[in-house]
Design an enzyme around this catalytic site. Structure first.
Site, PDB file in Angstrom:
ATOM      1  N   TYR A 153      73.125 -28.027 108.587  1.00 10.33           N
ATOM      2  CA  TYR A 153      72.351 -29.221 107.204  1.00 10.33           C
ATOM      3  C   TYR A 153      70.797 -29.076 107.884  1.00 10.33           C
ATOM      4  CZ  TYR A 153      76.650 -28.717 103.327  1.00 10.33           C
ATOM      5  OH  TYR A 153      76.496 -27.742 102.674  1.00 10.33           O
ATOM      6  N   TYR A 162      82.060 -31.148  95.090  1.00  9.75           N
ATOM      7  CA  TYR A 162      81.508 -31.014  96.774  1.00  9.75           C
ATOM      8  C   TYR A 162      83.342 -30.821  97.454  1.00  9.75           C
ATOM      9  CZ  TYR A 162      80.529 -29.789 101.224  1.00  9.75           C
ATOM     10  OH  TYR A 162      80.326 -28.398 102.764  1.00  9.75           O
ATOM     11  N   ASP A 170      91.754 -33.216  96.415  1.00  4.88           N
ATOM     12  CA  ASP A 170      91.073 -32.720  97.164  1.00  4.88           C
ATOM     13  C   ASP A 170      90.444 -34.100  98.126  1.00  4.88           C
ATOM     14  OD1 ASP A 170      89.542 -32.508 100.236  1.00  4.88           O
ATOM     15  OD2 ASP A 170      87.763 -31.362  98.152  1.00  4.88           O
ATOM     16  N   LYS A 181      88.891 -34.503 108.267  1.00  4.01           N
ATOM     17  CA  LYS A 181      88.399 -35.771 108.384  1.00  4.01           C
ATOM     18  C   LYS A 181      89.167 -36.677 109.621  1.00  4.01           C
ATOM     19  CE  LYS A 181      85.018 -34.445 104.864  1.00  4.01           C
ATOM     20  NZ  LYS A 181      83.510 -33.963 105.964  1.00  4.01           N
TER      21      LYS A 181
END
Ligand SMILES: Cc1ncc(COP(=O)(O)O)c(C=O)c1O
Length: 427
Positions: free
Chosen positions: A7, A135, A241, A270
């Site tokens: 990114y 996302y 998610d 994560k």
């Protein structure tokens, strides 16, 4: 050798900053002053950088078994992690498939859902319903279920088609209602899709309660509850998610716990290892698992990665869960949530602030600008300003958010808010 950063535009973005070490909530750049990591290094760090219990667990495991193929083999860290995850998860989620990161956890969930139906002779149930503003990651399947955006523009030909239901983005309600008086009317689109196509749908995938990269959009719990109700009524699998929301981010261990619902499949990553090692997990109910346990070899879940259930990552995840058991983590989480509430009040009538959102340890300000969206110039300006002030914040375009490690103190959070307040002068 050129390094390609994620990114990051190689010509337009500043040179990457070299971080030499990190401790607690601080990052230490080489030769520079320390930075407060106010976004938990892309939402992964839970108890602080270099937490000794997790660091020691990884080191100890590395001396014993660093890696072994997981097809046809198992090992103690994977077995122990599965047992400990089972205690933390909603009770019905008692089967786990390990992978590498959030995107792979999502890929596995999608494939699991589609094959769940095909193994039962219903290959027509192969479509996915996902939400606007979603996302779910950057691999092809995860990108397909993510919303159309600047992130996915170049890859339209690689994305499989999905049906899109409304998200409960109350600030810009998709059905023109107001949260004070609405009855979660935005859910009707999902109901219509299920009514029309239910027999062809494998699963509905959602980021429960908090859509992260789409702009830190907080949903009412009733929205998630209604999604569970509808998916159950139409016999469609629900994939939650929880890659971002898992492990306390929203105030409870999982966002689904806050809404009192249990999905059929949940994606984790994560915070799973406390932010130390890449690891993904896709957990499912036994009903889902059973569709793969029959006499037909073609019904195997043909998915795997070289590092599936890497023992070092599993050891980190076990140590992370032990910290939840041994330290007052939920007190810290509650404390952060309380400070957000207090601090956010000052922005209520601020001319630069269009919307304020918070859930658990996450707080977001959507700012007024002429070029709203991820590519907003304001976001880039603010990012540079915050760094100069000693705080790592990475606005999602015109949405500034705080998502700190749980080890942060009141003084450190106050300082972050002071810097944000100063930054609003750019608006
Ligand atoms: C909800 C959600 N799902 C999936 C992902 C992808 O995770 P990863 O970046 O580890 O592939 C992310 C990443 O931000 C996420 O927020």
């Amino acid at each position: 050798m050129i390094i390609w950063h994620p990114y990051t535009h190689a010509a337009l973005d500043p040179e990457p900053l070299e971080i030499e070490r990190a401790q607690g909530v601080y990052l230490y750049p080489r030769g520079g002053r320390r930075l407060i990591d106010a976004i938990s290094s892309w939402w992964v760090t839970l108890h602080g950088h270099a937490h000794p219990k997790i660091a020691d667990a990884i080191a100890k495991q590395a001396r014993k078994l660093e890696q072994v193929i997981f097809a046809g083999f198992t090992h103690e860290p994977a077995e122990e992690l599965a047992a400990k995850l089972g205690l933390a998860l909603p009770r019905s989620l008692n089967c786990v498939f390990f992978s590498d990161d959030g995107s792979t956890a999502v890929e596995v969930a999608l494939k699991m859902a589609v094959q769940f139906w095909s193994n039962q002779g219903k290959p027509e149930r192969k479509h996915i319903i996902a939400l606007e503003h979603a996302y779910h990651g950057d691999t092809a399947g995860a990108m397909s279920v993510s919303a159309d955006s600047d992130f996915t523009l170049a890859f339209s030909g690689m994305r499989f088609p999905v049906w899109r239901a409304h998200a409960a983005y109350c600030f810009q309600c998709p059905v023109g209602k107001s949260r004070d008086t609405c009855s979660i009317d935005c859910i009707e689109r999902l109901q219509q899709l299920l009514e029309m196509h239910g027999d062809e749908v494998a699963a509905v995938i959602v980021e429960p309660l908090l859509q992260g990269a789409g702009g830190m959009i907080v949903h009412p719990v009733e929205f998630l509850q209604k999604i569970r109700e509808l998916t159950s009524r139409y016999g469609v699998l629900l994939i939650a998610d929880e890659v971002l929301t898992g492990f306390g981010r929203c105030g409870r261990m999982f966002a689904c716990d806050l809404a009192g619902i249990e999905p059929d499949i949940m994606c984790l990553s994560k915070g799973l290892t406390g932010g130390f090692m890449p690891l993904g997990a896709t957990v499912s109910t036994e009903r889902v698992f059973e569709a793969f346990r029959n006499g037909d070899r073609r019904h195997t879940l043909f998915h795997g990665h070289s590092y599936t259930a890497n023992p070092l990552a599993c050891a980190a995840a076990i140590a992370n869960l032990d910290i939840f058991r041994d330290e007052p983590v939920f007190e810290r989480i509650g404390g952060i949530a309380q400070i957000h509430q207090e601090q956010l009040a000052q922005f209520q009538n601020h001319p630069a602030v269009a919307d304020i959102r918070t859930v658990g340890t996450v707080a977001a300000l959507e700012l007024r600008t002429n070029d709203a969206g991820y590519l907003s110039q304001l976001g880039h300006q603010l990012r540079r300003f915050f760094l100069e002030k000693g705080v790592l914040l990475r606005p999602l375009g015109n949405v500034v958010y705080i998502l700190p490690p749980y080890a942060i103190t009141r003084e450190e959070i106050n300082l972050i808010y002071d810097v944000i307040k100063e930054g609003l002068a750019f608006c």
